[in-house]
Design an enzyme around this catalytic site. Structure first.
Site, PDB file in Angstrom:
ATOM      1  N   LYS A  25      27.517  41.552  34.631  1.00  0.00           N
ATOM      2  CA  LYS A  25      28.889  41.060  34.719  1.00  0.00           C
ATOM      3  C   LYS A  25      28.926  39.613  34.235  1.00  0.00           C
ATOM      4  CE  LYS A  25      31.241  42.211  38.451  1.00  0.00           C
ATOM      5  NZ  LYS A  25      31.522  42.426  39.907  1.00  0.00           N
TER       6      LYS A  25
HETATM    7  O1  G3P Z   1      33.764  42.051  42.094  1.00  0.00           O
HETATM    8  C1  G3P Z   1      35.013  41.528  41.917  1.00  0.00           C
HETATM    9  C2  G3P Z   1      36.062  42.094  42.816  1.00  0.00           C
HETATM   10  O2  G3P Z   1      35.647  43.278  43.359  1.00  0.00           O
HETATM   11  C3  G3P Z   1      36.538  41.128  43.841  1.00  0.00           C
HETATM   12  O3  G3P Z   1      37.187  41.769  44.858  1.00  0.00           O
HETATM   13  O4  G3P Z   1      38.123  41.918  47.115  1.00  0.00           O
HETATM   14  O5  G3P Z   1      36.935  39.830  46.418  1.00  0.00           O
HETATM   15  O6  G3P Z   1      39.171  40.384  45.471  1.00  0.00           O
HETATM   16  P1  G3P Z   1      37.891  40.919  46.022  1.00  0.00           P
END
Ligand code: G3P
Length: 227
Positions: free
Chosen positions: A86
């Site tokens: 990533k």
């Molecule tokens: O990996 C990136 C994404 O899944 C972030 O999720 O829940 O931290 O907004 P969140």
């Protein structure tokens, strides 16, 4: 649409894998911080459990393109095939993607995507996946689902091979909306995974069927008890 688990706790990953069709695991630095320790210990345990054919997404954290590329090679060297690195969809990240695509077979997931243009540029740089953050976009006052759909459309009309891996969900309805338009993948937390099919009417219907069977066959009886 492939479903992946956005978490690094092996126990939680195992529980979801036992029940649901899962294509792999995604992590980010915040997710890894919740486990702590050597990140490769955590990631290697996940890789051993999910197997070499499953997708594992791991984020590079360097700031400069050359270092991001070096970090990407290191990640794949340790975690093997089907590991997607990533890389944030920012200028140094685009430069790193181009470097990697020109010099290696490393698979890239462009991450931290809040706008369709980030995804388009990342796709042109050779990313396999682009990860729009649905819920975080909603929280900024925009429409995360719409952004993910627009990215999907941009890839399609420009005949690009890059796929959407939608991330950052707060509920199962958001996942369903993207399922309907056939994005490539969605990565969801174990909590959201368990909420994908959670409905008291469904549980009640299943209990009623079991109760009706036991009413004539006897308590605890199943079809196995009859020939
Ligand atoms: O990996 C990136 C994404 O899944 C972030 O999720 O829940 O931290 O907004 P969140």
């Amino acid at each position: 649409m492939k479903l992946l688990i956005d978490d690094a706790h092996l126990d939680a990953i195992k529980k979801i894998y036992e029940i649901y069709p899962v294509a792999g695991v995604t992590t980010n630095p915040t997710i890894l911080s919740k486990v702590g320790g050597n990140p490769f210990d955590t990631l290697s345990r996940i890789r051993d459990f999910i197997g070499e054919d499953a997708d594992l997404h791991v984020q590079a954290v360097s700031r400069r393109a050359e270092q991001i590329a070096e970090e990407a090679r290191h990640i794949v060297e340790i975690l093997g095939a089907n590991t997607f690195v990533k890389i944030p969809a920012v200028p140094e990240g685009f430069k790193a993607m181009k470097l990697l695509v020109d010099t290696s077979e490393i698979l890239i997931t462009a991450t931290a995507i809040y706008t369709p243009m980030q995804a388009f540029i990342a796709g042109q740089c050779g990313a396999s996946f682009a990860a729009p953050y649905v819920n975080r976009i909603d929280n900024m006052g925009f429409d995360g689902i719409k952004v993910a759909q627009e990215i999907q459309q941009i890839f399609s009309v420009n005949r690009m091979e890059t796929e959407v891996i939608a991330a950052s969900f707060k509920n199962s309805q958001q996942v369903l909306e993207l399922c309907k338009c056939g994005v490539g993948a969605a990565t969801v937390s174990p909590e959201i995974f368990s909420a994908l099919v959670k409905n008291s009417a469904i549980d009640s219907a299943v209990e009623d069927f079991i109760g009706d069977f036991e009413s004539f066959a006897g308590a605890g009886k199943t079809m196995i008890d009859f020939n």
